[in-house]
Design a protein around this motif. Structure first.
Motif, short mmCIF file in Angstrom:
data_model
loop_
_atom_site.label_atom_id
_atom_site.label_comp_id
_atom_site.label_asym_id
_atom_site.label_seq_id
_atom_site.Cartn_x
_atom_site.Cartn_y
_atom_site.Cartn_z
N ILE A 331 39.67 51.72 34.02
CA ILE A 331 40.98 51.08 34.64
C ILE A 331 41.82 50.78 33.60
N ASP A 332 41.46 50.29 32.48
CA ASP A 332 42.35 49.77 31.32
C ASP A 332 43.06 50.91 30.84
N LYS A 333 42.25 51.94 30.44
CA LYS A 333 43.00 53.06 29.89
C LYS A 333 44.17 53.62 31.01
N ALA A 334 43.72 53.76 32.07
CA ALA A 334 44.69 54.35 33.17
C ALA A 334 45.96 53.38 33.19
N GLU A 365 45.09 42.05 39.27
CA GLU A 365 45.81 41.47 38.21
C GLU A 365 47.00 42.75 37.57
N LEU A 366 46.60 43.77 37.73
CA LEU A 366 47.55 44.76 37.39
C LEU A 366 48.76 45.22 38.22
N GLY A 367 48.52 44.34 39.41
CA GLY A 367 49.72 44.71 40.54
C GLY A 367 49.08 46.08 41.35
N TRP A 368 48.10 46.44 41.15
CA TRP A 368 47.62 47.59 41.97
C TRP A 368 46.80 47.26 43.02
N SER A 369 46.86 48.41 44.04
CA SER A 369 46.18 48.03 45.36
C SER A 369 44.70 48.39 45.20
N VAL A 370 43.92 48.00 46.00
CA VAL A 370 42.29 48.40 45.92
C VAL A 370 41.85 49.06 47.48
N PHE A 371 41.56 50.02 47.06
CA PHE A 371 40.93 51.05 48.45
C PHE A 371 39.41 50.89 48.32
N GLY A 438 46.36 42.80 48.41
CA GLY A 438 45.82 42.24 47.42
C GLY A 438 46.75 41.25 46.63
N LYS A 439 47.95 41.84 46.39
CA LYS A 439 49.13 40.93 46.07
C LYS A 439 49.02 39.74 46.89
N ALA A 440 49.34 40.00 48.19
CA ALA A 440 49.50 38.68 48.96
C ALA A 440 48.39 37.81 48.79
N ARG A 441 47.06 38.40 48.74
CA ARG A 441 45.98 37.61 48.10
C ARG A 441 46.00 36.64 46.87
N ASP A 442 46.43 37.29 45.77
CA ASP A 442 46.45 36.75 44.61
C ASP A 442 47.61 35.58 44.64
#
Ligand code: 2PG
Ligand code: MG
Length: 445
Positions: A331-334, A365-371, A438-442
Motif C-alpha cells: 500500500i505504501d509503495k503504491a 489516511e491516504l484519502g483512498w477508498s476501501v472496498f 471512509g472519508k466521512a468516517r474519518d
C-alpha cells in the motif's frame, strides 16, 4: 470477570468449490465461536501463504490437515498458555500469532490456520465486550460514530476469467444499486436485475447458457467486455431499474499478463494480445460508453508503470487487489508511486483481522477508498458483512445475489440494517457517495 479461552479446536471442512478449508471453533465462558476461511483462485503473488498438504492421494494435494494440526497443536496451546483477556480486544492475540509464525508471509503456520483463529477470536472478543461483531470491529478500528455507514453491495452477475469456463477474459462484471435508499432495497433491485439477466441470456443464447460461475454470476458464451456490459444495461432497462445502477469491473488482469502484454484470448484457441496502452484505451473507451464507476486490477500486479500512467487521468475508483494484497508495504509503495486510489480488502490476503484493519486505516489516511471483498472460494461464514459495516467502507463485493455462500453475506447485511433501525441507531446508505464513506468516517473521528 476476565473472559478467557477454554478451548481452540480446528477441523478440515469444504469451501464453495468443494476444496478443503480450515474451520476453527473457540470456546469461552460466553459460548462457542466458529469461523471458516475462504480461498482465492486468481491469487496474487504477494498474498500470505495458505498451507496445503501436497499429498496427492487426498483432495488432489489440496488438503489442509497440516494447517489444522498447526491450530490444534501449536497456535491453540500457545494462545491458551497466555490467558489473554478477551475483553481487551483482539490485537494482542493477533500480534502474538504473527510473532509465533515469525515469517513475513505466514508460511510457517499458514495464513489459513492463523486467519481462522483470528476470525473466531474476533467473535469471542465481541461477546466478551457484549457487543455485536460489527460494533466490536468499529471499536477495534477506532471509529467513534455516530451510527454506521452501510455498504453499497457490488454484485458480480457475469463471471469470466478463471472463475468460469466461457471465453471471457475479464473476471467480474459487478452491478451496484446506487439509487437505492437502503441495503435491503439495493439487494432487492439487484435480485430483480439478476432474474431479468437470466431471461435475457436464455433469449439470446438458449437455456444451456444459464449455468453460473464460482461467484454465482452467469457465464454466457461471450468474450468481449462490451457484450457483457450491453447485457447488463439491457437488463437494467427491462427490470425498470434503468438509472438505478452503476457498474464495476474486475478484469483480474494478472491472470492474462504474458511477456509484457495482455492476452484477452487466454481462455480461447486464439490469442488476442494487447499492449498496456491498448488496454488503457480499451478501459477508457468502456468508461466513456457505460456507467462504470470502479475498475479493479486493470493491470498486472507488477506492471507499475501502466498503473501509474492510467491513474494520472483516472476519474473513477481504481482498486488495487493483486497489486496491494492487503499488505501495508505494498500500500505504501503504491501510494508513493500514485498507482491507484483504493484498496481491495481481503482478510485472507494478509492473515489476521488486526492487520486487515491496519491496512484499511492506512488506506483511509491516504484519502483512498476501501472496498471489502470475499474470495471466489467461500463458505457460509458471513464475517465480512460485519467487517464492512464496522469499518464503514461504504461498499463491498460478495458475488451474485445467488449461491448460499454469497447471499449469506447479503442476508447478514439486511439483518444488521434491521437491528440498527430497530434500535434507532443511525444507519446511512451512501448510494453514489460509496467511495467517500471512509472519508466521512474519518472526519467524524
Ligand atoms: C478477486 C477475487 C474475488 P479470487 O479477484 O477480486 O472476487 O477473486 O478470490 O479468485 O482472487
Ligand atoms: Mg480482484
Amino acid at each position: 470477570m476476565r473472559a478467557t479461552i477454554f478451548s481452540i479446536k480446528a477441523a478440515q471442512r469444504l469451501d464453495s468449490r468443494g476444496k478443503p478449508t480450515v474451520q476453527v471453533e473457540i470456546t469461552t465462558s460466553d459460548g462457542t465461536f466458529p469461523a471458516i476461511v475462504p480461498s482465492g483462485a486468481s491469487k496474487g503473488d504477494y498474498e500470505a501463504i495458505e498451507l496445503r498438504d501436497k499429498d496427492s492421494k487426498a483432495f488432489g494435494g489440496n488438503g489442509v490437515l497440516e494447517a489444522v494440526r498447526n491450530v490444534e497443536e501449536v497456535i491453540g496451546p500457545a494462545i491458551m498458555s497466555k490467558a489473554f483477556d478477551l475483553a481487551e480486544g483482539m490485537k494482542p492475540i493477533d500480534d502474538f500469532m504473527v510473532k509465533l509464525d515469525g515469517t513475513s508471509d505466514k508460511s510457517k503456520l499458514g495464513a489459513n490456520s492463523i486467519l481462522a483463529v483470528s476470525m473466531a477470536c474476533a467473535r469471542a472478543c465481541a461477546a466478551a465486550q457484549s457487543v455485536p461483531l460489527y460494533e466490536f470491529i468499529a471499536r477495534e478500528i477506532g471509529s467513534k460514530g455516530p451510527g454506521y455507514t452501510m455498504p453499497v453491495p457490488f454484485f458480480n452477475v457475469l463471471n469470466g476469467g478463471v472463475h468460469s469456463g466461457n471465453g471471457m477474459a475479464f473476471q467480474e462484471f459487478m452491478i451496484a444499486p446506487i439509487a437505492a435508499q437502503s441495503v435491503t432495497e439495493g439487494i432487492q433491485w439487484a435480485a430483480e436485475v439478476y432474474q431479468e439477466l437470466k431471461s435475457l441470456i436464455v433469449e439470446k443464447f438458449g437455456k444451456s447458457a444459464i449455468g453460473i460461475g464460482d461467484e454465482g454470476g452467469f457465464c454466457p458464451p461471450i468474450s468481449h467486455p462490451s457484450e457483457a456490459l450491453d447485457l447488463l444495461v439491457e437488463s437494467f432497462r427491462r427490470s425498470g431499474h434503468d438509472s438505478h445502477f452503476q457498474v464495476g469491473i474486475d478484469p483480474a488482469s494478472s491472470e492474462f499478463f504474458k511477456d509484457d502484454k495482455y492476452d484477452l484470448g487466454f481462455k480461447t484457441q486464439e490469442t488476442d494480445m494487447r499492449t498496456k496502452s491498448g488496454m488503457a484505451e480499451l478501459y477508457n473507451d468502456l468508461i466513456e460508453r457505460y456507467p462504470i464507476v470502479l475498475l479493479e486490477d486493470p493491470f498486472a500486479q507488477d506492471d507499475w508503470d501502466a498503473w501509474v500512467s492510467f491513474n494520472e487521468t483516472c476519474k473513477i475508483e481504481l482498486v488495487g487487489d493483486d497489486l496491494l494484497a492487503t499488505n501495508i508495504i505494498r500500500i505504501d509503495k503504491a501510494a508513493e508511486k500514485k498507482a491507484c486510489n483504493a484498496l481491495l480488502l481481503k482478510i485472507n490476503q494478509i492473515g489476521t483481522i488486526s492487520e486487515a484493519l491496519t491496512a484499511a486505516k492506512r488506506a483511509y489516511e491516504l484519502g483512498w477508498s476501501v472496498f471489502v471483498s470475499h474470495r471466489s472460494g467461500e463458505s457460509t461464514d458471513s464475517f465480512i458483512a460485519d467487517l464492512t459495516v464496522g469499518i464503514g467502507s461504504g461498499h463491498l463485493k460478495s458475488g451474485a445475489p445467488c449461491r448460499g455462500e454469497r447471499v449469506v453475506k447479503y442476508n447478514r447485511l439486511m439483518d444488521i440494517e434491521d437491528i440498527l433501525k430497530a434500535q434507532n441507531i443511525e444507519c446511512r446508505y451512501p448510494g453514489e457517495q460509496f467511495r467517500w464513506a471512509g472519508k466521512a468516517r474519518d472526519s467524524r473521528n
